[in-house]
Design a protein around this motif. Structure first.
Motif, PDB file in Angstrom:
ATOM      1  N   ILE A 189      79.391   8.250 -39.279  1.00 36.40           N
ATOM      2  CA  ILE A 189      78.933   7.508 -40.754  1.00 36.40           C
ATOM      3  C   ILE A 189      80.084   6.907 -41.372  1.00 36.40           C
ATOM      4  N   TYR A 190      79.580   5.934 -42.200  1.00 40.16           N
ATOM      5  CA  TYR A 190      80.256   5.317 -43.252  1.00 40.16           C
ATOM      6  C   TYR A 190      80.071   5.713 -44.487  1.00 40.16           C
ATOM      7  N   PRO A 191      80.615   6.785 -45.184  1.00 48.38           N
ATOM      8  CA  PRO A 191      80.308   7.419 -46.225  1.00 48.38           C
ATOM      9  C   PRO A 191      80.104   6.468 -47.587  1.00 48.38           C
ATOM     10  N   GLU A 192      80.890   5.157 -47.442  1.00 50.31           N
ATOM     11  CA  GLU A 192      80.722   4.066 -48.559  1.00 50.31           C
ATOM     12  C   GLU A 192      79.240   3.494 -48.746  1.00 50.31           C
ATOM     13  N   GLY A 193      78.678   3.760 -47.382  1.00 50.87           N
ATOM     14  CA  GLY A 193      77.392   3.006 -47.535  1.00 50.87           C
ATOM     15  C   GLY A 193      77.037   1.722 -47.170  1.00 50.87           C
ATOM     16  N   THR A 194      78.154   0.992 -47.192  1.00 57.67           N
ATOM     17  CA  THR A 194      78.180  -0.733 -46.783  1.00 57.67           C
ATOM     18  C   THR A 194      79.664  -0.753 -46.749  1.00 57.67           C
ATOM     19  N   ARG A 195      79.838  -2.104 -46.136  1.00 53.25           N
ATOM     20  CA  ARG A 195      81.165  -2.603 -45.821  1.00 53.25           C
ATOM     21  C   ARG A 195      81.700  -2.914 -47.340  1.00 53.25           C
ATOM     22  N   SER A 196      82.988  -2.611 -47.168  1.00 49.22           N
ATOM     23  CA  SER A 196      84.023  -3.103 -48.485  1.00 49.22           C
ATOM     24  C   SER A 196      83.915  -4.476 -48.402  1.00 49.22           C
ATOM     25  N   HIS A 197      83.710  -5.127 -49.612  1.00 49.62           N
ATOM     26  CA  HIS A 197      83.893  -6.571 -49.822  1.00 49.62           C
ATOM     27  C   HIS A 197      85.185  -7.107 -50.112  1.00 49.62           C
ATOM     28  N   ASP A 198      85.990  -6.263 -50.322  1.00 48.82           N
ATOM     29  CA  ASP A 198      87.317  -6.617 -50.966  1.00 48.82           C
ATOM     30  C   ASP A 198      88.596  -6.072 -50.238  1.00 48.82           C
ATOM     31  N   GLY A 199      88.158  -4.897 -49.213  1.00 53.49           N
ATOM     32  CA  GLY A 199      89.286  -4.417 -48.384  1.00 53.49           C
ATOM     33  C   GLY A 199      89.618  -3.031 -49.000  1.00 53.49           C
ATOM     34  N   ARG A 200      89.092  -2.623 -50.064  1.00 56.08           N
ATOM     35  CA  ARG A 200      89.458  -1.328 -50.803  1.00 56.08           C
ATOM     36  C   ARG A 200      88.471  -0.396 -50.239  1.00 56.08           C
ATOM     37  N   LEU A 201      88.849   0.900 -50.439  1.00 57.47           N
ATOM     38  CA  LEU A 201      87.857   2.049 -50.291  1.00 57.47           C
ATOM     39  C   LEU A 201      87.361   2.521 -51.373  1.00 57.47           C
ATOM     40  N   TYR A 202      86.040   2.737 -51.325  1.00 54.10           N
ATOM     41  CA  TYR A 202      85.070   3.038 -52.291  1.00 54.10           C
ATOM     42  C   TYR A 202      84.618   4.290 -52.346  1.00 54.10           C
ATOM     43  N   LYS A 203      84.253   4.825 -53.160  1.00 55.22           N
ATOM     44  CA  LYS A 203      83.490   6.317 -53.411  1.00 55.22           C
ATOM     45  C   LYS A 203      82.580   6.567 -52.504  1.00 55.22           C
ATOM     46  N   GLY A 204      82.510   7.707 -51.852  1.00 53.51           N
ATOM     47  CA  GLY A 204      81.601   8.276 -50.732  1.00 53.51           C
ATOM     48  C   GLY A 204      80.227   8.760 -51.224  1.00 53.51           C
ATOM     49  N   LYS A 205      79.236   8.180 -50.534  1.00 57.68           N
ATOM     50  CA  LYS A 205      77.911   8.972 -50.869  1.00 57.68           C
ATOM     51  C   LYS A 205      77.808  10.332 -50.319  1.00 57.68           C
ATOM     52  N   VAL A 206      76.852  11.112 -51.044  1.00 60.08           N
ATOM     53  CA  VAL A 206      77.166  12.614 -50.527  1.00 60.08           C
ATOM     54  C   VAL A 206      76.325  12.951 -49.318  1.00 60.08           C
ATOM     55  N   GLY A 207      75.639  11.950 -48.819  1.00 57.09           N
ATOM     56  CA  GLY A 207      74.812  12.378 -47.706  1.00 57.09           C
ATOM     57  C   GLY A 207      75.808  12.946 -46.280  1.00 57.09           C
ATOM     58  N   VAL A 208      76.971  12.493 -46.199  1.00 56.11           N
ATOM     59  CA  VAL A 208      77.820  13.190 -45.138  1.00 56.11           C
ATOM     60  C   VAL A 208      78.040  14.433 -45.472  1.00 56.11           C
ATOM     61  N   ALA A 209      78.323  14.840 -46.613  1.00 55.90           N
ATOM     62  CA  ALA A 209      78.555  16.165 -46.810  1.00 55.90           C
ATOM     63  C   ALA A 209      77.165  17.115 -46.530  1.00 55.90           C
ATOM     64  N   ALA A 210      75.910  16.575 -46.971  1.00 52.64           N
ATOM     65  CA  ALA A 210      74.744  17.271 -46.600  1.00 52.64           C
ATOM     66  C   ALA A 210      74.651  17.682 -45.287  1.00 52.64           C
ATOM     67  N   MET A 211      74.976  16.467 -44.505  1.00 48.49           N
ATOM     68  CA  MET A 211      74.554  16.638 -43.033  1.00 48.49           C
ATOM     69  C   MET A 211      75.776  17.777 -42.406  1.00 48.49           C
ATOM     70  N   ALA A 212      76.973  17.735 -42.913  1.00 54.05           N
ATOM     71  CA  ALA A 212      77.940  18.528 -42.519  1.00 54.05           C
ATOM     72  C   ALA A 212      77.687  20.007 -42.656  1.00 54.05           C
ATOM     73  N   LEU A 213      77.264  20.199 -43.900  1.00 49.78           N
ATOM     74  CA  LEU A 213      76.775  21.441 -44.076  1.00 49.78           C
ATOM     75  C   LEU A 213      75.505  22.219 -43.738  1.00 49.78           C
ATOM     76  N   ARG A 214      74.392  21.382 -43.452  1.00 43.97           N
ATOM     77  CA  ARG A 214      73.435  21.661 -43.114  1.00 43.97           C
ATOM     78  C   ARG A 214      73.481  21.894 -41.585  1.00 43.97           C
ATOM     79  N   ALA A 215      74.172  21.039 -40.899  1.00 40.95           N
ATOM     80  CA  ALA A 215      74.382  21.158 -39.383  1.00 40.95           C
ATOM     81  C   ALA A 215      75.645  22.171 -39.100  1.00 40.95           C
ATOM     82  N   GLY A 216      76.489  22.715 -40.047  1.00 40.90           N
ATOM     83  CA  GLY A 216      77.667  23.418 -39.767  1.00 40.90           C
ATOM     84  C   GLY A 216      78.508  22.737 -38.886  1.00 40.90           C
ATOM     85  N   VAL A 217      78.784  21.699 -39.048  1.00 37.70           N
ATOM     86  CA  VAL A 217      79.679  20.830 -37.968  1.00 37.70           C
ATOM     87  C   VAL A 217      81.088  20.351 -38.717  1.00 37.70           C
ATOM     88  N   PRO A 218      81.932  20.216 -37.690  1.00 43.20           N
ATOM     89  CA  PRO A 218      83.294  19.524 -38.526  1.00 43.20           C
ATOM     90  C   PRO A 218      83.310  17.990 -38.960  1.00 43.20           C
TER      91      PRO A 218
END
Length: 243
Positions: free
Chosen positions: A116-145
Motif C-alpha cells: 500500500i502507498y498510504p499517500e494515495g498517489t505518487r509524490s509530485h515533488d519528492g516530499r512525503l505527504y499525509k497518509g490516508k486512513v485506509g491502511v489503518a482500517a485494513m491493519a486493524l480489521r485484519a489484525g496484521v502487522p
C-alpha cells in the motif's frame, strides 16, 4: 505463473541491473502470514522494484486507470499489471475507499502480503505527504502487522512525466513491523484510524528522510497544476498584449 516469470526472468533482472538496489532491513518482512507493507511512492517504477527484491509475492492496490486504457496498448497494459500482481481500484466517488479496503482485506484474508502507498498517489515533488486512513482500517480489521518501507532515489531515477527511468542506484529500506493489536475492535473510530496512520507515516519518514507535508498529495498536486496553468495563461495574455 506469469508473476514468477516477470520477477525472475523478464523484469526483475532488468530492474536490478538498472537500479542496483541496496536493500536494508529485508528481514523485517515476515516470511509467512498476512502483513501490510506500507511505503512512500516516488516513481512509477516503485510498483515493480519492490516485488523484484522481496522473497515473497506481494500484491499492490493500483489505480484503475492502469487497467482501462484504450486500444491494444491499453489491453496489454492491463494484462501486464494484473500479471504483476496489481489489483485495480477505482479512486473516484464516495465508495472508492471502501472498495479498496475490501480488495485489500481479501488479499490479507488469504495470508498474503499487501503493498500500500498510504499517500494515495505518487509524490509530485519528492516530499512525503499525509497518509490516508485506509491502511489503518485494513491493519486493524485484519489484525496484521504493518511493515514501513522507504524507496530512496527512485524519484530522481524516474520523476513524474519521465517516460523511462534513468540508470541510478537506489535504496529500499524496511523498518520493524508495527503492531496495532492494542487498537483491536476500534477500526471504526476515526481518531484511532488517524493516529495509526500517522504512526505509520512517521515510521516511513524516519526511514526515507524526506521532507514531510501535513496535507494530502492529491490536493497539493492539484494546486500546483492550477498554478502552472495560471502562469501559462498569464504568459499568453502578456504575449497577446505585446503583439
Amino acid at each position: 505463473m506469469f508473476y514468477q516469470l516477470l520477477k525472475h526472468v523478464l523484469l526483475g533482472p532488468l530492474l536490478r541491473l538498472l537500479f542496483r538496489p541496496r536493500v536494508e532491513g529485508l528481514g523485517h518482512v515476515p516470511e509467512e502470514g498476512a502483513a501490510i507493507v506500507a511505503g512512500n511512492h516516488l516513481s512509477f517504477a516503485d510498483h515493480f522494484l519492490m516485488p523484484a527484491i522481496l522473497r515473497r509475492r506481494i500484491t499492490f492496490l493500483a489505480k484503475a486507470e492502469y487497467f482501462t486504457g484504450p486500444g491494444l496498448r491499453g489491453r496489454l497494459t492491463a494484462v501486464f499489471f494484473r500479471s504483476a500482481g496489481q489489483i485495480p481500484v477505482d479512486r473516484s466517488g464516495r465508495e472508492a475507499g471502501q472498495a479498496a479496503i475490501r480488495e485489500g482485506l481479501g488479499v490479507l484474508g488469504r495470508g498474503e502480503l499487501l503493498g500500500i502507498y498510504p499517500e494515495g498517489t505518487r509524490s509530485h515533488d519528492g516530499r512525503l505527504y499525509k497518509g490516508k486512513v485506509g491502511v489503518a482500517a485494513m491493519a486493524l480489521r485484519a489484525g496484521v502487522p504493518v511493515v514501513p518501507c522507504a524507496m530512496i532515489g527512485t524519484f530522481e531515477a524516474q520523476p513524474p512525466g519521465q517516460r523511462f527511468p534513468s540508470p541510478r542506484r537506489v535504496r529500499i529500506r524496511f523498518g520493524e513491523p508495527l503492531d496495532f493489536s492494542r487498537h483491536a475492535g476500534l477500526a471504526d473510530e476515526k481518531a484511532v484510524l488517524r493516529a495509526v496512520t500517522d504512526e505509520i507515516m512517521t515510521a516511513v519518514l524516519a526511514l526515507s528522510g524526506q521532507e514531510y507535508v501535513d496535507r494530502y498529495a492529491a490536493e497539493a498536486k492539484a494546486e500546483e497544476d492550477e498554478r502552472r496553468k495560471e502562469k501559462r495563461r498569464a504568459g499568453v495574455r502578456h504575449s497577446n498584449r505585446a503583439g
